[in-house]
Design a protein around this motif. Structure first.
Motif, short mmCIF file in Angstrom:
data_model
loop_
_atom_site.label_atom_id
_atom_site.label_comp_id
_atom_site.label_asym_id
_atom_site.label_seq_id
_atom_site.Cartn_x
_atom_site.Cartn_y
_atom_site.Cartn_z
N VAL A 1 -8.27 -10.91 -8.89
CA VAL A 1 -7.30 -11.20 -9.96
C VAL A 1 -7.65 -10.37 -11.20
O VAL A 1 -6.79 -9.75 -11.82
N ARG A 2 -8.90 -10.37 -11.53
CA ARG A 2 -9.35 -9.62 -12.70
C ARG A 2 -9.04 -8.13 -12.57
O ARG A 2 -8.41 -7.53 -13.45
N ASN A 3 -9.46 -7.56 -11.44
CA ASN A 3 -9.22 -6.13 -11.21
C ASN A 3 -7.72 -5.83 -11.22
O ASN A 3 -7.29 -4.84 -11.81
N ALA A 4 -6.95 -6.69 -10.55
CA ALA A 4 -5.51 -6.43 -10.44
C ALA A 4 -4.86 -6.42 -11.81
O ALA A 4 -4.01 -5.57 -12.11
N ILE A 5 -5.26 -7.34 -12.67
CA ILE A 5 -4.64 -7.41 -13.99
C ILE A 5 -5.08 -6.21 -14.85
O ILE A 5 -4.27 -5.61 -15.55
N LEU A 6 -6.34 -5.84 -14.75
CA LEU A 6 -6.81 -4.69 -15.54
C LEU A 6 -6.12 -3.40 -15.08
O LEU A 6 -5.69 -2.59 -15.90
N VAL A 7 -6.00 -3.22 -13.77
CA VAL A 7 -5.36 -2.01 -13.25
C VAL A 7 -3.89 -1.96 -13.67
O VAL A 7 -3.36 -0.89 -14.02
N ILE B 1 -2.61 1.53 -15.03
CA ILE B 1 -2.37 2.45 -13.91
C ILE B 1 -1.03 2.19 -13.21
O ILE B 1 -0.23 3.11 -13.07
N GLY B 2 -0.80 0.97 -12.76
CA GLY B 2 0.45 0.73 -12.02
C GLY B 2 0.49 -0.67 -11.44
O GLY B 2 -0.36 -1.50 -11.76
N ASN C 1 -11.30 4.98 -10.47
CA ASN C 1 -11.91 5.69 -11.60
C ASN C 1 -11.73 4.91 -12.89
O ASN C 1 -12.64 4.81 -13.71
N TYR C 2 -10.54 4.36 -13.05
CA TYR C 2 -10.23 3.59 -14.26
C TYR C 2 -11.14 2.36 -14.36
O TYR C 2 -11.73 2.10 -15.41
N LEU C 3 -11.28 1.62 -13.26
CA LEU C 3 -12.14 0.41 -13.29
C LEU C 3 -13.60 0.79 -13.56
O LEU C 3 -14.31 0.09 -14.26
N ALA C 4 -14.03 1.93 -12.99
CA ALA C 4 -15.42 2.36 -13.18
C ALA C 4 -15.69 2.72 -14.64
O ALA C 4 -16.81 2.56 -15.13
N LYS D 1 0.81 -1.22 0.00
CA LYS D 1 0.00 0.00 0.00
C LYS D 1 0.85 1.27 0.00
O LYS D 1 0.42 2.28 -0.52
N VAL D 2 2.02 1.21 0.62
CA VAL D 2 2.85 2.43 0.73
C VAL D 2 4.02 2.43 -0.25
O VAL D 2 4.84 3.34 -0.24
N SER D 3 4.09 1.38 -1.10
CA SER D 3 5.27 1.28 -1.97
C SER D 3 4.94 1.52 -3.44
O SER D 3 5.79 1.32 -4.30
N GLY D 4 3.70 1.90 -3.74
CA GLY D 4 3.38 2.25 -5.12
C GLY D 4 2.31 1.42 -5.77
O GLY D 4 1.93 1.68 -6.91
N CYS D 5 1.80 0.39 -5.09
CA CYS D 5 0.74 -0.42 -5.71
C CYS D 5 -0.54 0.41 -5.82
O CYS D 5 -0.91 1.14 -4.89
N ALA D 6 -1.21 0.27 -6.97
CA ALA D 6 -2.44 1.01 -7.19
C ALA D 6 -3.65 0.21 -6.70
O ALA D 6 -4.74 0.76 -6.51
N TYR D 7 -3.45 -1.09 -6.51
CA TYR D 7 -4.54 -1.96 -6.09
C TYR D 7 -3.91 -3.12 -5.34
O TYR D 7 -2.90 -3.68 -5.79
#
Ligand SMILES: Cc1ncc(C[n+]2csc(CCOP(=O)(O)OP(=O)(O)O)c2C)c(N)n1
Ligand code: SF4
Ligand SMILES: [Mg+2]
Lengths: 279, 64
Positions: free
Chosen positions: A218-224, A228-229, A274-277, A196-202
């Motif tokens: 898994v789905r969200n993480a791969i899409l982000v 995004i990051g 915002n990106y996922l939405a 959470k504090v090292s740069g992960c967006a999700y």
């Protein structure tokens, strides 16, 4: 990947192993599949030597079934129980020297961006707790600091399962193992908090007792990670062999942990939400 | 001695919970038309997670 690549010429089709023919006829490459479809398509994980009731193998099976684009995914593994299942998986796969997974993934992702500027190529690290929290911690954190667009998934069985039961940084304090006879002397390394504090967006912490949550994460993480990051998922995947409980209790053990120190948690930045939405 | 899961098709309602608990790939098949599951015994390792999860007690691990 073009599906043409895996489709055999008709004259040779019946010479191929049944498993291969099943993949071509009913694999997950041609139309989107997910956790809910399990049992109705040919899974890309193949038979493997994981112990009966293994939480790690359930974890990798759920992850494999949740990939949004398996044909355009590269999974990066490293030594550990997980890679015995992954090396037989019908998806692009690269093994790495123990702990190097996020460095290899960073390079591959950058190279794929250059080679395929108009396509998404998902690079997914799928390795054990020892691989991430111990030997690979520096390379994992640095890939997050550099904001590499890679998804990192830890199958956390809280032990070095593959080498017979040494303590890992993710073992619980006090845990006695085959090769930790006096019990572990310090708490679990807070990799999830570090994400959470090292740069992960999700980032998501979840257990195999909640398969639908694993699928969504898994789905969200791969899409982000496409836009995004970096993203991180930590899945509790109990090991009956080393934690010495009967193999039919793996999900019970995971469920108990979920009520205690392994509660579901999701972290998402505003940009990623915002990106996922928008998708 | 080997152990495998067997389905009692009278009791199975096709809820698919077992499919989400099986650690091994391609063991369970779901038949949509009849809403039942089937086990590929050649791939089953007999861990019993499916039987522990089944709310209808339609699965049991037996030795073969
Ligand atoms: C550089 C190096 N050191 C040590 C090993 C031996 N080794 C292989 S797997 C493993 C532990 C894996 O533990 P973990 O990442 O938790 O995966 P698990 O087996 O528990 O799934 C070790 C120490 C190795 N392969 N390479
Ligand atoms: S030792 Fe543990 S993690 Fe490894 S295959 Fe066996 S049950 Fe799974
Ligand atoms: Mg481990």
């Amino acid at each position: 990947m073009s599906t043409k690549i895996i489709t055999p010429v008709r004259e040779f089709a019946d010479l191929l192993p049944q498993e291969y023919q099943d993949l071509v006829a009913r694999g997950p490459y041609f139309e989107p599949k997910g956790i809910e479809d399990l049992g109705t398509f040919k899974e890309i994980i193949e038979e493997h030597p994981h112990c009966a009731g293994c939480g790690v193998s359930l974890g990798i099976r759920l992850v494999a079934a949740s990939l949004p684009s398996p044909a355009d995914t590269v999974i990066i593994g490293t030594p550990g129980c997980s890679f015995f299942g992954l090396t037989q998986t019908a998806v692009n796969y690269s093994n790495t020297a123990f702990g190097n997974q996020n460095a290899v993934a960073s390079g591959l992702k950058r190279m794929l961006r250059i080679r395929y500027p108009d396509q998404h190529k998902d690079v997914v690290v799928l390795v054990g707790d020892g691989g991430i929290a111990d030997i690979g911690l520096d390379l994992t954190l640095h890939s997050w600091f550099r904001r590499e667009k890679v998804t990192t998934i830890m199958v956390d069985n809280e032990v070095y399962g593959n080498t017979g039961g040494q303590e890992s940084g993710m073992s619980k304090q006090g845990q006695v193992l085959n090769m930790a006879p006096v019990g572990k002397q310090f708490p679990k390394i807070p990799v999830f908090e570090m994400a959470k504090v090292s740069g992960c967006a999700y980032a998501v912490r979840v257990t195999v007792a909640s398969p639908r949550k694993v699928g969504r994460a898994v789905r969200n993480a791969i899409l982000v990670a496409r836009e995004i990051g970096p993203t991180y998922i930590q899945i509790y995947t109990p090991c009956p062999t080393n934690l010495k409980f009967p193999p039919n209790r793996t999900l019970e053990v995971a469920r108990e942990a979920e009520k205690d120190y392994y509660a579901y948690e999701e972290f998402i930045t505003e940009e990623a939400a915002n990106y996922l939405a928008r998708l | 001695m080997y152990a495998v899961a067997k389905v009692d098709t009278e009791k199975c309602t096709g809820c698919k919970l077992c499919i989400l608990t099986c650690p091994d790939p391609n063991v369970f098949t779901f038949y949509k038309e009849v809403k039942k599951v089937a086990v590929n015994e050649n791939r089953c390792k007999g861990c019993g997670l499916c039987a522990a999860a089944c709310p209808k007690e339609a699965l049991a691990v037996v030795s073969v």
